[in-house]
Design a protein around this motif. Structure first.
Motif, PDB file in Angstrom:
ATOM      1  N   PHE A 644      33.110  48.650  44.083  1.00  0.00           N
ATOM      2  CA  PHE A 644      34.130  49.542  43.540  1.00  0.00           C
ATOM      3  C   PHE A 644      35.377  48.770  43.125  1.00  0.00           C
ATOM      4  CE2 PHE A 644      38.021  51.954  44.162  1.00  0.00           C
ATOM      5  CZ  PHE A 644      37.818  53.021  43.303  1.00  0.00           C
ATOM      6  N   LEU A 645      35.873  47.887  43.994  1.00  0.00           N
ATOM      7  CA  LEU A 645      37.079  47.130  43.669  1.00  0.00           C
ATOM      8  C   LEU A 645      36.878  46.277  42.427  1.00  0.00           C
ATOM      9  CD1 LEU A 645      38.217  45.983  47.228  1.00  0.00           C
ATOM     10  CD2 LEU A 645      39.210  47.803  45.817  1.00  0.00           C
ATOM     11  N   HIS A 646      35.681  45.731  42.246  1.00  0.00           N
ATOM     12  CA  HIS A 646      35.391  44.935  41.055  1.00  0.00           C
ATOM     13  C   HIS A 646      35.627  45.759  39.794  1.00  0.00           C
ATOM     14  CE1 HIS A 646      33.207  42.290  38.277  1.00  0.00           C
ATOM     15  NE2 HIS A 646      32.575  43.380  37.870  1.00  0.00           N
ATOM     16  N   HIS A 647      35.092  46.974  39.774  1.00  0.00           N
ATOM     17  CA  HIS A 647      35.234  47.824  38.587  1.00  0.00           C
ATOM     18  C   HIS A 647      36.634  48.421  38.491  1.00  0.00           C
ATOM     19  CE1 HIS A 647      30.943  47.729  37.552  1.00  0.00           C
ATOM     20  NE2 HIS A 647      30.717  47.786  38.851  1.00  0.00           N
ATOM     21  N   HIS A 648      37.186  48.794  39.630  1.00  0.00           N
ATOM     22  CA  HIS A 648      38.478  49.478  39.628  1.00  0.00           C
ATOM     23  C   HIS A 648      39.578  48.597  39.046  1.00  0.00           C
ATOM     24  CE1 HIS A 648      41.290  52.548  41.071  1.00  0.00           C
ATOM     25  NE2 HIS A 648      42.077  51.569  41.490  1.00  0.00           N
ATOM     26  N   TYR A 649      39.557  47.302  39.378  1.00  0.00           N
ATOM     27  CA  TYR A 649      40.633  46.406  38.945  1.00  0.00           C
ATOM     28  C   TYR A 649      40.229  45.522  37.776  1.00  0.00           C
ATOM     29  CZ  TYR A 649      43.276  47.725  43.097  1.00  0.00           C
ATOM     30  OH  TYR A 649      43.985  48.419  44.043  1.00  0.00           O
ATOM     31  N   ARG A 650      39.089  45.785  37.196  1.00  0.00           N
ATOM     32  CA  ARG A 650      38.654  44.919  36.094  1.00  0.00           C
ATOM     33  C   ARG A 650      39.642  45.012  34.933  1.00  0.00           C
ATOM     34  NH1 ARG A 650      32.506  44.741  33.587  1.00  0.00           N
ATOM     35  NH2 ARG A 650      32.651  42.585  32.837  1.00  0.00           N
ATOM     36  N   TRP A 651      40.122  43.860  34.499  1.00  0.00           N
ATOM     37  CA  TRP A 651      41.108  43.716  33.424  1.00  0.00           C
ATOM     38  C   TRP A 651      42.415  44.430  33.775  1.00  0.00           C
ATOM     39  CZ3 TRP A 651      38.780  40.037  31.226  1.00  0.00           C
ATOM     40  CH2 TRP A 651      37.412  40.100  30.931  1.00  0.00           C
ATOM     41  N   ARG A 652      42.716  44.547  35.056  1.00  0.00           N
ATOM     42  CA  ARG A 652      43.962  45.177  35.483  1.00  0.00           C
ATOM     43  C   ARG A 652      44.605  44.323  36.569  1.00  0.00           C
ATOM     44  NH1 ARG A 652      42.428  50.869  37.705  1.00  0.00           N
ATOM     45  NH2 ARG A 652      44.630  51.378  37.426  1.00  0.00           N
ATOM     46  N   PRO A 653      45.919  44.443  36.748  1.00  0.00           N
ATOM     47  CA  PRO A 653      46.562  43.715  37.843  1.00  0.00           C
ATOM     48  C   PRO A 653      46.029  44.189  39.199  1.00  0.00           C
ATOM     49  CG  PRO A 653      48.191  44.545  36.285  1.00  0.00           C
ATOM     50  CD  PRO A 653      46.887  45.178  35.911  1.00  0.00           C
ATOM     51  N   ARG A 654      45.906  43.258  40.103  1.00  0.00           N
ATOM     52  CA  ARG A 654      45.386  43.555  41.430  1.00  0.00           C
ATOM     53  C   ARG A 654      46.519  43.533  42.459  1.00  0.00           C
ATOM     54  NH1 ARG A 654      40.092  42.702  42.891  1.00  0.00           N
ATOM     55  NH2 ARG A 654      38.620  42.584  41.162  1.00  0.00           N
ATOM     56  N   PRO A 655      46.257  44.038  43.664  1.00  0.00           N
ATOM     57  CA  PRO A 655      47.240  43.900  44.732  1.00  0.00           C
ATOM     58  C   PRO A 655      47.510  42.427  45.009  1.00  0.00           C
ATOM     59  CG  PRO A 655      45.541  45.492  45.326  1.00  0.00           C
ATOM     60  CD  PRO A 655      45.082  44.822  44.071  1.00  0.00           C
ATOM     61  N   PRO A 656      48.726  42.093  45.423  1.00  0.00           N
ATOM     62  CA  PRO A 656      49.058  40.674  45.656  1.00  0.00           C
ATOM     63  C   PRO A 656      48.105  39.972  46.617  1.00  0.00           C
ATOM     64  CG  PRO A 656      51.042  42.023  45.713  1.00  0.00           C
ATOM     65  CD  PRO A 656      49.892  42.972  45.619  1.00  0.00           C
ATOM     66  N   SER A 657      47.610  40.693  47.639  1.00  0.00           N
ATOM     67  CA  SER A 657      46.742  40.041  48.619  1.00  0.00           C
ATOM     68  C   SER A 657      45.424  39.583  48.006  1.00  0.00           C
ATOM     69  CB  SER A 657      46.464  40.973  49.800  1.00  0.00           C
ATOM     70  OG  SER A 657      45.762  42.127  49.378  1.00  0.00           O
ATOM     71  N   HIS A 658      45.005  40.201  46.898  1.00  0.00           N
ATOM     72  CA  HIS A 658      43.775  39.757  46.241  1.00  0.00           C
ATOM     73  C   HIS A 658      43.951  38.360  45.648  1.00  0.00           C
ATOM     74  CE1 HIS A 658      41.657  43.898  45.639  1.00  0.00           C
ATOM     75  NE2 HIS A 658      42.231  43.791  46.828  1.00  0.00           N
ATOM     76  N   TYR A 659      45.175  38.022  45.287  1.00  0.00           N
ATOM     77  CA  TYR A 659      45.438  36.693  44.731  1.00  0.00           C
ATOM     78  C   TYR A 659      45.746  35.679  45.834  1.00  0.00           C
ATOM     79  CZ  TYR A 659      45.897  39.431  40.454  1.00  0.00           C
ATOM     80  OH  TYR A 659      45.657  40.286  39.414  1.00  0.00           O
ATOM     81  N   SER A 660      46.398  36.134  46.896  1.00  0.00           N
ATOM     82  CA  SER A 660      46.752  35.191  47.972  1.00  0.00           C
ATOM     83  C   SER A 660      45.558  34.990  48.908  1.00  0.00           C
ATOM     84  CB  SER A 660      47.961  35.711  48.745  1.00  0.00           C
ATOM     85  OG  SER A 660      47.702  37.004  49.283  1.00  0.00           O
TER      86      SER A 660
END
Length: 958
Positions: A644-660
Motif C-alpha cells: 500500500f505505501l508503495h502505491h500511496h506515495y508513488r511519485w509523491r513526497p513521503r514522510p521524513p522517516s521514509h528518507y531517514s
C-alpha cells in the motif's frame, strides 16, 4: 423488521444520527467515518452491512441514551462484542454499539458464593484470570475465549469445548442487567423481570404480562417443540418461561442474539476448577467412526469430547510447520477426550479403562494419554483455531460458513454425519468437519462459490436440503452460533407456523418497533442477501509489486483472507497484534486493517491506493509480521502495508522517516567513512534538530556508528574451507560490528566454517517503508551475488533475524528469478543454523543456567515461534523466561516521532515486566537489533543491555 421502520431508517443520515447522539449524550464516543464504518461492516460471517455509525459506550447510562435516540429516530441498533459471529448476527445497518472497547470490567467476584458480576464487554479470558486465584472458572469455554465477550456468549447462548460438562452459557446466568429498545433499564433474575427505576415500571409490567400471555397461549407447542436436545439453540428458548420452569426470563433471554434487549452487565455462576484433568487423544480412519464411539465415551463422564479431521491438521502444519502439531496418535480423524476429577491417579485409571473399552469396540485406530503440557496445548490450539484454519486450507481452497453449526443428539451423530457427507457429495461440495462431538454439534466450512449467481443458487439449494436433513435427524440448525442472517430464513423448515408466530410475539413484546438487530430470527432477511462477495466490485484486481505467491487473486484475495475470527484481538497468547493490544481499538487490529483494505479494493473507500482512510488504519501497524504466523488464515499485514505505501506515495513526497530510516543502509555506509564526526554531530545540539527533520523521536537514544571495516575484526580463521556464508547485515556492520566476529567464531566451533560477506543488503528498511522499486533492485543484486557458483553452496546464515526473514520470505516475492528462489531456500537465522549443528551433535563449552529471551517478531513469524527457545532447551539452559510479544520498536516504527508512545505501550505488554522480574546479572538474549535498542532504552545505562545469541555462546580463547 417492518417496512415502516425500513423507510424510517432510510430517511436518517449518518450525520443526523451523530448529531442526535451528541445532543442526547455528549460523553458518548461516536464515529461515522468511512474507515470506521468499513471496519464494522463485517463480522466472521459471509455478510457485509455497513452501519450508519459506531459508538463506544463506557457504561449503562450511555447505552440507554443511545437506545432512546435510535427509538426516537427509528434507527436499527446492533450490540456487538468481539464481532466474531459466523452467522451474521453482529452487523447491522443502523447504529452499532461496540461494548468491548470500554465496558469490559470484572466488577465483583464473590468467591464464597461462587459468582461474578461483569460488564457485557468483558473478555472471557479476563474473567477466567480474575477468578482463577480463587480456584474457580466460568464453565462455558468457546474456542474464541481469548477475545469473545460475556455479552456475546449470552447473545448466542454459547457453549464451548467443555460443554459436555458445563453446558450452555444460559445455565450459568444468575442475573442480567438490561436496556430495552426504548431505553428502559431493567434487571432479569430468577425472580422475574423488574424495572431499575419508577419511570420504567409500567413498561416492564406490560412486558411481563405479554410474556406470560405468549406462554399461556402456546403451552403445548412449547413443551413439544423446544428443549428436545442439549444444543437446540435455534429460535427463542421459550420453554424456560413455562410454569414448571419457574418463568425464567434470564434463561429465555440467552440466545436471543441481541434482538430483544441489550445486556449491559451480568451476574454469572462460577464452578470449581477440577483438581486433576487429563487429555486422551484418539485416532480413527474416519470422522463417522469417531462419532460411532461417542455414546460409549460419554459413559465415562468426560468434560469434553471434541472431533476434527485431517484437513485441519494438514493446514496447521502447512501454515506453522511440522512441529506445530505434536502428540497426535495415528489416524485421519481424531477425538480429544478430557477427563477430570479429584484424584490424578483415579483419572488416569479411568482413561486407561476408556482406552480398553474403545479397543474392544474395534473402531479406534490408536489412542494415547497426553501427559505433556506442551503437547496438550499444541493439540488444543488446532481445535481452537478450527474456524480460521478451515477458511483457507493447505491447498489454497477457500471455504465459507453458513451451515457450520448444526447439532443432533449425540447418539444420532454418526448417522447424521453419514447422511450429511452424502449430501455434501451430492451437491458437489467439499468441507472440513470438526466440532463438539460429545454434544452432537458439528462445525463445517464448505467451498461455496458466493461470487457468482450460480454459486449462490447452489448455496441456497444446499442449505435448504441441509436444514431438512438435520430436522429429519431430530436436530437443530444452530447448536451455539445462533441463527443470525445465515439460518433464520430456514427456521420455517424446523418449526411450524404456530411456533414461528410465538417467536414473533416474543420479539414484539420486547421490541415493538423491531429496531434491535432486525432481519434475524423474526421477519428474517433472505439468507443469500447482503453477502459480502455478492456485492463485491467486479473491477480487475490491481497489480502489485509483491508476487503474493499464496494468493492467485492478488491483493484482493490476500486482503480477503481475513474471515473475521478475530484472533488478532487477543490480549494474551502469541504476538499479534501489538498495536491493538496497546490501544484496544478495532482499527488497529489486523482484522480492522484487513477490512479497511477490503473496502478500499471494493471501491467503497475514496481514493483507491491514495486512500487516507486506509493509510490511517495502517499507520500503527508495526510491520512485525506476527499476523502472518498467528493469524489462522495467514493474513500478512506487513506485506500488505508495504504494498500500500508503495502505491500511496508513488511519485509523491513521503514522510521524513521514509528518507531517514528507510534509507538507513545508505546513510550507515556513508557514516562508516567518518563515524567519529557523525557521532559527534549526533551528540551535539544539532542532533535533536536533525532527528526532528528526519521524523525521528528525540526521546530515544540513538546508536553510535562504527567504521566501515570494524566488522571484519575478530572473524574466525576457518580451519577448513568455508561451507556456508555468514551474511553480516547493515545493522550489524554499522552499530554492533563485534557481533560479526562472535558469530563467525561460534559457527566455526559448531562445525560450520563460514565466508563472511558484508557487502550485501536485504532491503528491509525500503520494504517496510514501501519503497519497493529500490528494495527490488537491492534484493536482485544480493540474490545474484549469493547465487554465484564460486561461493560456498551451503546455508546462508544471517545475524539479524529481520534481515534473514526478508531474504527468506520477501526476496522470492519481489524478485522473480530462479537465483532468488535458490537463495531464499538457503537462508537460515543464526539460531536456526546452530540448531542444525546441535542436532548433528555439537554442544558449546558452557552456557548460562538462566536467560531472559526476546524473540524477534520476524524470526517468530518466518522461522517458527519456538526456533530459538527450542535451541536454548537443547543447550540445556535450565530456565528460559520468554517475553512473548513484540518489543515495540520493530525496525523503524519505534524510532519514528509519532509512534514513540505506542512503541512504549507495546513494550509494557511483555518485555518490560520480564526485564523487571529478572534477577540481576541474568543475560537478556535478543538477536534483533531493534529489540536490543528497546532493552537498552528500558533498562537505562546503569544495567547491561541485551546480547545476541552469538555473543552469549562466544568464548574466545586467549
Amino acid at each position: 423488521m417492518t417496512s415502516t421502520s425500513l423507510s424510517t431508517v432510510a430517511s436518517v443520515t449518518a450525520g443526523e444520527l451523530e448529531q442526535a447522539l451528541r445532543q442526547e449524550v455528549p460523553s458518548l464516543a461516536v464515529d461515522t467515518s468511512a474507515g470506521r464504518r468499513a471496519q464494522y461492516a463485517y463480522d466472521a460471517s459471509n455478510y457485509r452491512l455497513p452501519p450508519l455509525a459506531v459508538a463506544f459506550p463506557t457504561g449503562a447510562d450511555e447505552v440507554a441514551a443511545a437506545h432512546r435516540v435510535c427509538h426516537r429516530l427509528g434507527v436499527p441498533l446492533t450490540s456487538r462484542g468481539a464481532g466474531t459471529s459466523m452467522a451474521g448476527n453482529a452487523v447491522g445497518t443502523g447504529l452499532v454499539l461496540d461494548l468491548s472497547r470500554h465496558m469490559r470490567r470484572v466488577i465483583d467476584v464473590d468467591a464464597a458464593a461462587r459468582t461474578a458480576r461483569v460488564e457485557a464487554g468483558t473478555v472471557l479470558d479476563d474473567l477466567q484470570a480474575a477468578v482463577a486465584p480463587h480456584g474457580l472458572l466460568f464453565g462455558p469455554d468457546p474456542s474464541s475465549h481469548s477475545r469473545c465477550t460475556i455479552g456475546g456468549m449470552i447473545g448466542n447462548d454459547a457453549c464451548g469445548n467443555h460443554s459436555v460438562r458445563y453446558g450452555r452459557t444460559g445455565e450459568h446466568l444468575i442475573a442480567l442487567e438490561l436496556v430495552l429498545a426504548d431505553g428502559t433499564r431493567a434487571v432479569a433474575d430468577r425472580d422475574g423481570l423488574r424495572a431499575v427505576d419508577a419511570s420504567g415500571r409500567e413498561r416492564v409490567e406490560s412486558l411481563v404480562g405479554a410474556l406470560r400471555g405468549i406462554v399461556h397461549s402456546n403451552l403445548s407447542a412449547i413443551r413439544l417443540g423446544l428443549g428436545r436436545i442439549p444444543r437446540q439453540v435455534s429460535g427463542y428458548q421459550l420453554q424456560h418461561l413455562l410454569p414448571e420452569n419457574g418463568f425464567d426470563v434470564v434463561r429465555a433471554l440467552a440466545g436471543t442474539e441481541g434482538t430483544c434487549a441489550t445486556v449491559v452487565a451480568a451476574t454469572v455462576r462460577l464452578v470449581p476448577e477440577p483438581p486433576a484433568a487429563l487429555l486422551v487423544a484418539l485416532g480413527y480412519d474416519d470422522v463417522v467412526d469417531a462419532a460411532e464411539d461417542v455414546p460409549l465415551i460419554l459413559k465415562f463422564s468426560p468434560a469434553a469430547v471434541e472431533g476434527l479431521d485431517e484437513a485441519l491438521v494438514a493446514t496447521m502444519r502447512h501454515r506453522r510447520g511440522a512441529g506445530s502439531v505434536t502428540g497426535l496418535p495415528e489416524g485421519r480423524a481424531w477425538l480429544y477426550v478430557d477427563l477430570d476429577g479429584d484424584d490424578p491417579e483415579r483419572v488416569a485409571a479411568q482413561a486407561e479403562r476408556l482406552l480398553d473399552e474403545l479397543r474392544k469396540a474395534g473402531r479406534m485406530v490408536s489412542g494415547r494419554l497426553v501427559i505433556d503440557r506442551t503437547e496438550r496445548l499444541s493439540l488444543w490450539r488446532v481445535r481452537e483455531d478450527g474456524a480460521g484454519l478451515a477458511a483457507r486450507l493447505s491447498d489454497g481452497t477457500a471455504s465459507w460458513p453458513g451451515w457450520e453449526d448444526a447439532a443432533v443428539a449425540p447418539d444420532r451423530l454418526a448417522a447424521y454425519l453419514r447422511d450429511f457427507r452424502s449430501l455434501i457429495a451430492d451437491h458437489q461440495l467439499t468441507g472440513v468437519l470438526y466440532g463438539h462431538f460429545g454434544a452432537g454439534c458439528v462445525h463445517v466450512r464448505l467451498d461455496f462459490r458466493p461470487r457468482t449467481d450460480a454459486g449462490r443458487a447452489a448455496m441456497r439449494a444446499f442449505l435448504t436440503d441441509a436444514a431438512r436433513l438435520v430436522v429429519r435427524h431430530g436436530g437443530t440448525l444452530s447448536g451455539e452460533h445462533g441463527d443470525g442472517r445465515a439460518r433464520s430464513e430456514l427456521l420455517s423448515v424446523m418449526y411450524d407456523r404456530p411456533m414461528l408466530d410465538a417467536f414473533a410475539a416474543f420479539k414484539h413484546a420486547w421490541d415493538p418497533t423491531g429496531l434491535l438487530n432486525p432481519g434475524i430470527l423474526v421477519d428474517p432477511r433472505p439468507l443469500d442477501t447482503d453477502l459480502a462477495l455478492h456485492t463485491a466490485a467486479t473491477a480487475t484486481a490491481p497489480s502489485t509489486v509483491f508476487a503474493l505467491l499464496e494468493d492467485p487473486e492478488g491483493i484482493t484475495g490476500a486482503a480477503s483472507r481475513c474471515v473475521g475470527v478475530g484472533r488478532c484481538r487477543s490480549h494474551n497468547g502469541g504476538v499479534m497484534c501489538p498495536s491493538y493490544r496497546a490501544t484496544g481499538d478495532e482499527q488497529h487490529s489486523t482484522r480492522g486493517r484487513a477490512r479497511t483494505l477490503q473496502e478500499m479494493l471494493r471501491g467503497d473507500l475514496p481514493g483507491g491506493w491514495r486512500s487516507r482512510v486506509t493509510r490511517e488504519a495502517l499507520d500503527l501497524c508495526l510491520s512485525c509480521k506476527a499476523c502472518s504466523s498467528d493469524c489462522p488464515v495467514g493474513v500478512d499485514m506487513a506485506t500488505y502495508k508495504s504494498e500500500f505505501l508503495h502505491h500511496h506515495y508513488r511519485w509523491r513526497p513521503r514522510p521524513p522517516s521514509h528518507y531517514s530510516l528507510g534509507w538507513l543502509p545508505l546513510w550507515a555506509a556513508l557514516a562508516g567513512w567518518m563515524p567519529n564526526l557523525v557521532n559527534a554531530v549526533m551528540n551535539s545540539r544539532l542532533g535533536p534538530w536533525g532527528a526532528r527533520l528526519g521524523g525521528v523521536t528525540t526521546r530515544r537514544g540513538l546508536p553510535e556508528f562504527h567504521g566501515r571495516r570494524a566488522w571484519r575484526r575478530g572473524l574466525a580463521e576457518p580451519a577448513a574451507p568455508a561451507s556456508a556464508v555468514l551474511l553480516v547485515d547493515s545493522f550489524t556492520r554499522a552499530f554492533r560490528p563485534g557481533l560479526a566476529g562472535a558469530a563467525s567464531r561460534v559457527l566455526a566451533e559448531a562445525g560450520l566454517p563460514t565466508q563472511a560477506r558484508g557487502d550485501l543488503c536485504c532491503g528491509l528498511t525500503w520494504i517496510s517503508t514501501g519503497q519497493l522499486g529500490i528494495a527490488r533492485r537491492v534484493l536482485a543484486r544480493t540474490a545474484k551475488v549469493l547465487d554465484e557458483p564460486e561461493g560456498p553452496a551451503g546455508p546462508i546464515v544471517v545475524t539479524e533475524p529481520s534481515c534473514a526473514a526478508a531474504l527468506a520470505k520477501d526476496l522470492p516475492e519481489l524478485v522473480d528469478t530462479d537465483a532468488a528462489r535458490r537463495v531464499a531456500a538457503r537462508v537460515r537465522s543464526f539460531s536456526g543454523a546452530l540448531r542444525e549443528q546441535v542436532v548433528a551433535g555439537w554442544r558449546p563449552e558452557r552456557v548460562p543456567t538462566e536467560v531472559v529471551l526476546q524473540t524477534h517478531c520476524h524470526q517468530y513469524a518466518v522461522f517458527g515461534a519456538g526456533e530459538q527457545r527450542d535451541l536454548l532447551r537443547d543447550l540445556d539452559i535450565e530456565k528460559i523466561t520468554e517475553a512473548t510479544g513484540c518489543c515495540g520498536v520493530a525496525g523503524n516504527f519505534g524510532f519514528e516521532r509519532d509512534h514513540y508512545e505506542v512503541s512504549m505501550a507495546v513494550a509494557e505488554q511483555a518485555l518490560r515486566p520480564r526485564l523487571e522480574a529478572a534477577a540481576p546479572g541474568t543475560p537478556v538474549l535478543a538477536d534483533g537489533f531493534s529489540c536490543q535498542m528497546q532493552v537498552r532504552h528500558l533498562v537505562g545505562d546503569d544495567r547491561d543491555g541485551a546480547i545476541h545469541l552469538a555473543q552469549l555462546l562466544d568464548h574466545p580463547r586467549p
